[in-house]
Each structure stands twice: as C-alpha cells, then as structure tokens.
Design an enzyme around this catalytic site. Structure first.
Site, PDB file in Angstrom:
ATOM      1  N   ARG A 144      -9.090  38.330  27.428  1.00  0.00           N
ATOM      2  CA  ARG A 144      -9.228  37.306  26.397  1.00  0.00           C
ATOM      3  C   ARG A 144     -10.413  37.678  25.528  1.00  0.00           C
ATOM      4  NH1 ARG A 144      -8.466  34.747  31.317  1.00  0.00           N
ATOM      5  NH2 ARG A 144      -6.500  33.594  31.524  1.00  0.00           N
ATOM      6  N   LYS A 169     -11.501  31.932  33.055  1.00  0.00           N
ATOM      7  CA  LYS A 169     -10.650  30.755  33.165  1.00  0.00           C
ATOM      8  C   LYS A 169     -10.547  30.308  34.618  1.00  0.00           C
ATOM      9  CE  LYS A 169      -6.233  28.999  31.429  1.00  0.00           C
ATOM     10  NZ  LYS A 169      -4.967  29.350  30.739  1.00  0.00           N
TER      11      LYS A 169
END
Length: 220
Positions: A144, A169
């Site tokens: 990401r 995350k």
C-alpha cells in the site's frame, strides 16, 4: 447494565482487538441498543432491525440504510451465539444503489510510462529517482502507498532482500521478500539518495529535496 448493553461492549471490544476501526459500528450500535432497550425488546429480530434502520430518513440511493443494517447484522451474528432466538438480517434487505466501478489495473506499459513521466516532469536530481523507484516498488510488491512511504532505512534489508512492514492494516507486521532486480533498484536509489543527502534529517528510506530535506509524505 442490560444483556444487550453488556453484549455490545464485549462485541466492540472483540472487534477492536481484531484490528477493526469500527467507525460505523461504534457510532450506530449504541443507538440501536438504546432504541431496543427503550422499547423493552431484549432480543434482536429482523423486524426490529428494519424498524430501527428506517427511523433515519434517507433519500433514494442513499447509503444510510445499508450502513445501518450492516452494523446491526454484524452485531446480530455475534448475538446469535449468545441468544439462539436472535434473528440475523439477511444481506440485501437494503441494497446500495451506488454504481460499482471496477478498479483500473495498471499494465507493465502503464507503470513504465508513470516512471518515465516522473523523470520528465520532476527535478532531475532526487525527486525523480524517489518517485520512479517508489512506483516501481509498489508495482512489484503490492505494498500500500502508506506502507511504502512509511519505510525507514532500517526496514529494508538489501542484503537479505526483505522489506519489513510494521503494524500496517489491522496492526499486522509482515516481511515482504524482494526479487534481486528490485534489490538492485533500491540499492541504486539509496546510493543516489545518499549522494544528494549525505547528512539526512529523516530516517525515511524515500526522501525528496525541497528547501530542506524531507520525506515523500509528511513523515520526518
């Protein structure tokens, strides 16, 4: 404290410990439980869920009702393991009418074009190298963007060919292996970065040059 209130506290704590942010559930479910208790309803049913969801006015195509029902459905699933009389609302009672658009998949040519564009439009010194290398790393690792720009120099093992992603995350930490060609590209970038910034003021791996040395994002 009622059974529903106690169960909600346990449910939210469990979800939080699993890494969920609970933006909707943490805001909506206390209202739902308060409504259930005000109406002296100890058990969640589909009829109760629909009635509560529709208390909030919503325009056609709005996501208000679907979001409210999604929050209740998750809580009802949890409750069904405690109270067998609980009814879990099925999916599709309040479908969202927003159109889904498929994601744009970058081809190898697209990625090459982006990297070339960085070299054509950015400063020919470090910024161009920073962004082109960053784009290349994203494309070959699947990181990401937030994970990539938060990387410190200590997170990238160019000898072992591994990138350490810290608490991303769901607060997970993982190692991402690198291909030899990726290691070579990162090593070349690091050499160019250190040439332009022999005494950096940030530990970030990816940096740019402005009026003062800085990281790619707000870090550093």
């Amino acid at each position: 404290m009622t059974m529903l209130t106690e169960s909600l506290d346990h449910y939210l704590e469990l979800r939080h410990n699993l890494g969920y942010k609970l933006a909707d559930a943490g805001r909506l479910l206390p209202r739902f439980v308060a409504w259930m208790e005000a109406n002296e309803q100890p058990t969640v049913t589909i009829r109760h869920a629909i009635t509560w969801v529709e208390l909030q006015p919503a325009q056609p195509g709005s996501v208000v009702w679907p979001h409210r029902m999604t929050a209740v459905r998750g809580f009802a699933r949890y409750l069904s393991g405690i109270d067998p009389a609980t009814e879990v609302p099925p999916i599709g009672l309040f479908p969202s009418k927003r159109q889904w658009r498929p994601p744009f998949i970058f081809t190898a040519d697209n990625i090459t074009a982006l990297m070339d564009q960085a070299h054509r439009t950015l400063d020919s010194r470090l910024p161009a190298a920073t962004y082109s290398t960053l784009i290349g790393l994203l494309s070959v690792t699947g990181l990401r963007i937030g994970e990539a720009i938060r990387l410190d120099g200590a997170d990238i093992d160019l000898t072992g060919g591994v990138v350490l992603i810290r608490e991303s995350k769901f607060a997970k930490t993982r190692n991402v292996p690198l291909q030899p060609s990726t290691v070579a590209a990162l090593r070349a970038y690091a050499a160019q970065r250190d040439k332009h910034l022999p005494t950096p003021i940030t530990t970030s791996f990816f940096v740019t040059v402005g009026t003062a040395p800085s990281s790619v994002d707000s870090k550093g």
